[in-house]
Design a protein around this motif. Structure first.
Motif, PDB file in Angstrom:
ATOM      1  N   ASN A 178      -1.703  -7.740  -5.631  1.00 50.44           N
ATOM      2  CA  ASN A 178      -2.310  -8.757  -4.776  1.00 50.44           C
ATOM      3  C   ASN A 178      -2.541 -10.060  -5.543  1.00 50.44           C
ATOM      4  O   ASN A 178      -2.332 -11.154  -5.014  1.00 50.44           O
ATOM      5  N   ASP A 179      -2.955  -9.955  -6.792  1.00 46.90           N
ATOM      6  CA  ASP A 179      -3.276 -11.134  -7.588  1.00 46.90           C
ATOM      7  C   ASP A 179      -2.067 -11.722  -8.302  1.00 46.90           C
ATOM      8  O   ASP A 179      -2.086 -12.897  -8.700  1.00 46.90           O
ATOM      9  N   ASN A 180      -1.030 -10.914  -8.502  1.00 41.78           N
ATOM     10  CA  ASN A 180       0.111 -11.332  -9.333  1.00 41.78           C
ATOM     11  C   ASN A 180       1.440 -11.066  -8.632  1.00 41.78           C
ATOM     12  O   ASN A 180       2.272 -10.278  -9.124  1.00 41.78           O
ATOM     13  N   PRO A 181       1.696 -11.708  -7.507  1.00 39.91           N
ATOM     14  CA  PRO A 181       2.938 -11.428  -6.763  1.00 39.91           C
ATOM     15  C   PRO A 181       4.198 -11.864  -7.497  1.00 39.91           C
ATOM     16  O   PRO A 181       5.299 -11.489  -7.100  1.00 39.91           O
ATOM     17  N   GLU A 182       4.030 -12.638  -8.583  1.00 37.96           N
ATOM     18  CA  GLU A 182       5.192 -13.074  -9.354  1.00 37.96           C
ATOM     19  C   GLU A 182       5.762 -11.955 -10.230  1.00 37.96           C
ATOM     20  O   GLU A 182       6.898 -12.059 -10.724  1.00 37.96           O
ATOM     21  N   ILE A 183       5.020 -10.884 -10.457  1.00 37.44           N
ATOM     22  CA  ILE A 183       5.524  -9.767 -11.267  1.00 37.44           C
ATOM     23  C   ILE A 183       6.429  -8.922 -10.376  1.00 37.44           C
ATOM     24  O   ILE A 183       5.996  -7.968  -9.729  1.00 37.44           O
ATOM     25  N   PHE A 184       7.685  -9.309 -10.340  1.00 35.07           N
ATOM     26  CA  PHE A 184       8.606  -8.762  -9.336  1.00 35.07           C
ATOM     27  C   PHE A 184       9.276  -7.471  -9.763  1.00 35.07           C
ATOM     28  O   PHE A 184       9.888  -6.780  -8.938  1.00 35.07           O
ATOM     29  N   TRP A 185       9.208  -7.110 -11.054  1.00 26.62           N
ATOM     30  CA  TRP A 185       9.973  -5.963 -11.534  1.00 26.62           C
ATOM     31  C   TRP A 185       9.202  -4.650 -11.502  1.00 26.62           C
ATOM     32  O   TRP A 185       9.766  -3.594 -11.730  1.00 26.62           O
ATOM     33  N   ILE A 186       7.902  -4.703 -11.215  1.00 24.05           N
ATOM     34  CA  ILE A 186       7.129  -3.460 -11.178  1.00 24.05           C
ATOM     35  C   ILE A 186       7.548  -2.629  -9.967  1.00 24.05           C
ATOM     36  O   ILE A 186       7.667  -3.127  -8.850  1.00 24.05           O
ATOM     37  N   GLU A 187       7.826  -1.346 -10.211  1.00 27.63           N
ATOM     38  CA  GLU A 187       8.350  -0.476  -9.147  1.00 27.63           C
ATOM     39  C   GLU A 187       7.226   0.048  -8.261  1.00 27.63           C
ATOM     40  O   GLU A 187       6.062   0.107  -8.670  1.00 27.63           O
ATOM     41  N   ASN A 188       7.601   0.430  -7.050  1.00 26.50           N
ATOM     42  CA  ASN A 188       6.648   0.970  -6.072  1.00 26.50           C
ATOM     43  C   ASN A 188       6.292   2.422  -6.400  1.00 26.50           C
ATOM     44  O   ASN A 188       6.377   3.304  -5.546  1.00 26.50           O
ATOM     45  N   LEU A 189       5.886   2.649  -7.644  1.00 23.00           N
ATOM     46  CA  LEU A 189       5.648   4.019  -8.085  1.00 23.00           C
ATOM     47  C   LEU A 189       4.771   4.010  -9.341  1.00 23.00           C
ATOM     48  O   LEU A 189       4.895   3.126 -10.179  1.00 23.00           O
ATOM     49  N   PHE A 190       3.897   4.981  -9.441  1.00 26.54           N
ATOM     50  CA  PHE A 190       3.199   5.210 -10.697  1.00 26.54           C
ATOM     51  C   PHE A 190       3.022   6.708 -10.900  1.00 26.54           C
ATOM     52  O   PHE A 190       3.026   7.500  -9.951  1.00 26.54           O
ATOM     53  N   GLY A 191       2.889   7.105 -12.154  1.00 32.41           N
ATOM     54  CA  GLY A 191       2.615   8.493 -12.484  1.00 32.41           C
ATOM     55  C   GLY A 191       1.290   8.588 -13.211  1.00 32.41           C
ATOM     56  O   GLY A 191       0.853   7.636 -13.861  1.00 32.41           O
ATOM     57  N   TYR A 192       0.646   9.742 -13.089  1.00 31.41           N
ATOM     58  CA  TYR A 192      -0.628   9.899 -13.777  1.00 31.41           C
ATOM     59  C   TYR A 192      -0.815  11.364 -14.185  1.00 31.41           C
ATOM     60  O   TYR A 192      -0.226  12.280 -13.615  1.00 31.41           O
ATOM     61  N   ASN A 228       0.816  -1.213   0.000  1.00 23.35           N
ATOM     62  CA  ASN A 228       0.000   0.000   0.000  1.00 23.35           C
ATOM     63  C   ASN A 228       0.846   1.258   0.000  1.00 23.35           C
ATOM     64  O   ASN A 228       0.333   2.360  -0.232  1.00 23.35           O
ATOM     65  N   ASP A 229       2.134   1.142   0.266  1.00 24.47           N
ATOM     66  CA  ASP A 229       2.996   2.305   0.340  1.00 24.47           C
ATOM     67  C   ASP A 229       3.535   2.716  -1.026  1.00 24.47           C
ATOM     68  O   ASP A 229       4.597   3.312  -1.138  1.00 24.47           O
ATOM     69  N   ILE A 230       2.830   2.398  -2.083  1.00 17.80           N
ATOM     70  CA  ILE A 230       3.226   2.776  -3.430  1.00 17.80           C
ATOM     71  C   ILE A 230       3.152   4.297  -3.568  1.00 17.80           C
ATOM     72  O   ILE A 230       2.184   4.920  -3.156  1.00 17.80           O
ATOM     73  N   GLU A 231       4.182   4.872  -4.154  1.00 14.65           N
ATOM     74  CA  GLU A 231       4.220   6.312  -4.342  1.00 14.65           C
ATOM     75  C   GLU A 231       3.476   6.697  -5.620  1.00 14.65           C
ATOM     76  O   GLU A 231       3.404   5.916  -6.576  1.00 14.65           O
ATOM     77  N   ALA A 232       2.946   7.894  -5.629  1.00 19.18           N
ATOM     78  CA  ALA A 232       2.254   8.413  -6.809  1.00 19.18           C
ATOM     79  C   ALA A 232       2.805   9.788  -7.138  1.00 19.18           C
ATOM     80  O   ALA A 232       3.063  10.591  -6.243  1.00 19.18           O
ATOM     81  N   VAL A 233       3.022  10.049  -8.428  1.00 18.61           N
ATOM     82  CA  VAL A 233       3.474  11.367  -8.869  1.00 18.61           C
ATOM     83  C   VAL A 233       2.607  11.814 -10.033  1.00 18.61           C
ATOM     84  O   VAL A 233       2.125  10.991 -10.818  1.00 18.61           O
TER      85      VAL A 233
END
Length: 451
Positions: free
Chosen positions: A139-153, A40-45
């Motif tokens: 939550n559904d795809n914990p095997e996707i290990f390369w996605i960073e704790n960040l998204f932009g919008y 849940n601590d994913i950053e957003a920019v």
């Protein structure tokens, strides 16, 4: 023929042994994953500048293994997806699932590798909504290990543009996925056809604990993204609680067992563990808190607990519906923690002590036979722990005393019987006995030493 020894002789024979200190390890886990950030601590920019700039993305030509064991049907996890309450959110989720396999090979000005942007037309997502979709996907795809704790919008008229990032380039992803898939196969090798759900779960649990060591001193993904991933567990062997929970869910799905990650607190700090479904009943299992033996012996104190028992020292976050309904405004804290699905766990049927423990209601001939046989069986298998579950005929303290400290000295009596039955092939150190006590659950784990 079992050796019969009177209680009087046992007082003399084991007089020295029972004066030894029995190490009573209280049931407090010292590796709780307390330093790890939750998903849940994913950053957003907010994206600035042109959102239509040209970026070259490369396809990742390797996919994560989704069928690790023949004879068991892969069980996909959909609790996150099914919790999304609009088609627009589900649109973003499904396009994210495709976009994670399309990554730039060139880092941007911040050193990140961009994942293909997604445009949702005619809809303006709030930051909370986007974060909800990202959390559902992870939550559904914990095997996707390369996605960073960040998204932009960003917004373009009435459209929402969302950009995700990878910690690895497209080329790096392919080589990392190769190593990841190889280790998944290796970890699941021992789970052959015909294993029960309980046995499969335990083999996965044990494989994780044998493969991984809890990484202390980690505060955030800045200390190393791997520690928060299934990759960190199965390939590198170092992780915090988030990595343990992700790898548990990922591997269970590949041996035909449904599970879900659970977010909450444990003893006041952020923590993650799992719920697992066996024979139609749900149970809590915390692999991180079972990985707390300094000598590397696997524990099972948090293996398939009820909600009531896990709640003694774990606080479970509310589910998403409860969080949303509890907030009367549209301004929900984007960092609020929640779960997508929290099953009620009420059964003890698949608890470690109920499945494998020696049940002792009273000190009689039948309990002697059961305990002796359990010691013999476990010594032959090279196991050093004897699990015991007591009834309610006596107070817990009286059971413990009667096992070790006063007549009838039942454990030592059965230990000597077991040693006689085993003969010279196995030698048990009669003076090296330690005990893990859990009075709340009326259980003991007795550790012996095989020489």
């Amino acid at each position: 023929m079992k050796k019969a020894v009177s209680n009087a002789l046992y007082v003399l024979f084991f007089g020295f042994a029972i004066t030894l200190v029995i190490a009573c390890i209280m049931l407090v886990a010292n590796m709780s994953g307390s330093d790890g950030r939750s998903v849940n601590d994913i950053e957003a920019v907010k994206l600035s500048g042109s959102v239509d700039e040209d970026i070259t993305y490369e396809p990742i030509n390797k996919e994560i293994l989704s069928s690790g064991v023949e004879d068991y049907q892969f069980v996909p996890v959909r609790y996150g997806l099914d919790s999304l309450d609009s088609d627009k959110k589900k649109y973003l989720y499904t396009h994210l699932a495709a976009a994670v396999y399309s990554v730039s090979n060139d880092p941007d000005e911040n050193g990140r590798y961009r994942i293909s942007r997604i445009k949702v037309r005619n809809h303006k997502f709030s930051e909370f909504d986007i974060r909800e979709v990202v959390n559902a996907f992870i939550n559904d795809n914990p095997e996707i290990f390369w996605i960073e704790n960040l998204f932009g919008y960003a917004y373009a008229d009435d459209d929402t543009i969302v950009e995700f990032y990878s910690v690895l380039s497209a080329d790096e992803c392919e080589s990392y996925i190769d190593r990841f898939n190889k280790r998944i196969r290796e970890l699941l090798l021992g789970i052959e056809k015909g294993k029960s759900e309980y046995a499969r779960e335990k083999l996965v649990h044990d494989a994780i604990l044998k493969s991984c060591t809890y990484k202390t001193g980690v505060k955030s993904t800045g200390d190393g993204w791997q520690y928060f991933t299934a990759y960190g567990v199965v390939v590198e062997g170092d992780a915090v609680c988030e990595g343990y929970a992700k790898s548990m869910q990922m591997l269970l799905s590949r041996v035909g067992i449904s599970s879900v990650m659970i977010k909450g607190d444990a003893e006041g700090v952020s923590h993650m563990w799992n719920c697992v479904e066996l024979n139609g009943e749900w149970y809590h299992v915390d692999p991180t808190w079972d990985d707390n033996d300094p000598e590397g012996v696997i524990n099972y104190e948090y293996f398939n607990l009820t909600t009531e028992k896990i709640s003694k020292n774990h606080m479970i976050c509310e589910d998403l519906d409860t969080v949303v309904k509890a907030d009367n405004s549209d301004d929900i804290d984007p960092l609020v923690k929640y779960n997508f699905y929290v099953p009620m766990c009420t059964s003890n049927d698949m608890n470690y002590y109920y499945v494998e423990g020696v049940y002792i209601e009273s000190f009689d001939a039948r309990s002697d036979e059961l305990l002796t046989n359990a010691i013999v069986d476990r010594v032959k298998r090279g196991e050093v722990y004897i699990p015991v579950r007591f009834g309610t005929e006596l107070p817990y303290a009286d059971y413990v005393a009667g096992m070790f400290n006063e007549a009838p000295y039942k454990f030592y009596y059965c230990l000597e019987n077991a040693a006689a039955e085993l003969g010279g092939k196995y030698k048990i150190d009669m003076g090296s006995v330690s005990v893990l006590k859990n009075e709340e659950n009326l259980t003991l784990r007795i550790r012996i030493k095989i020489m």
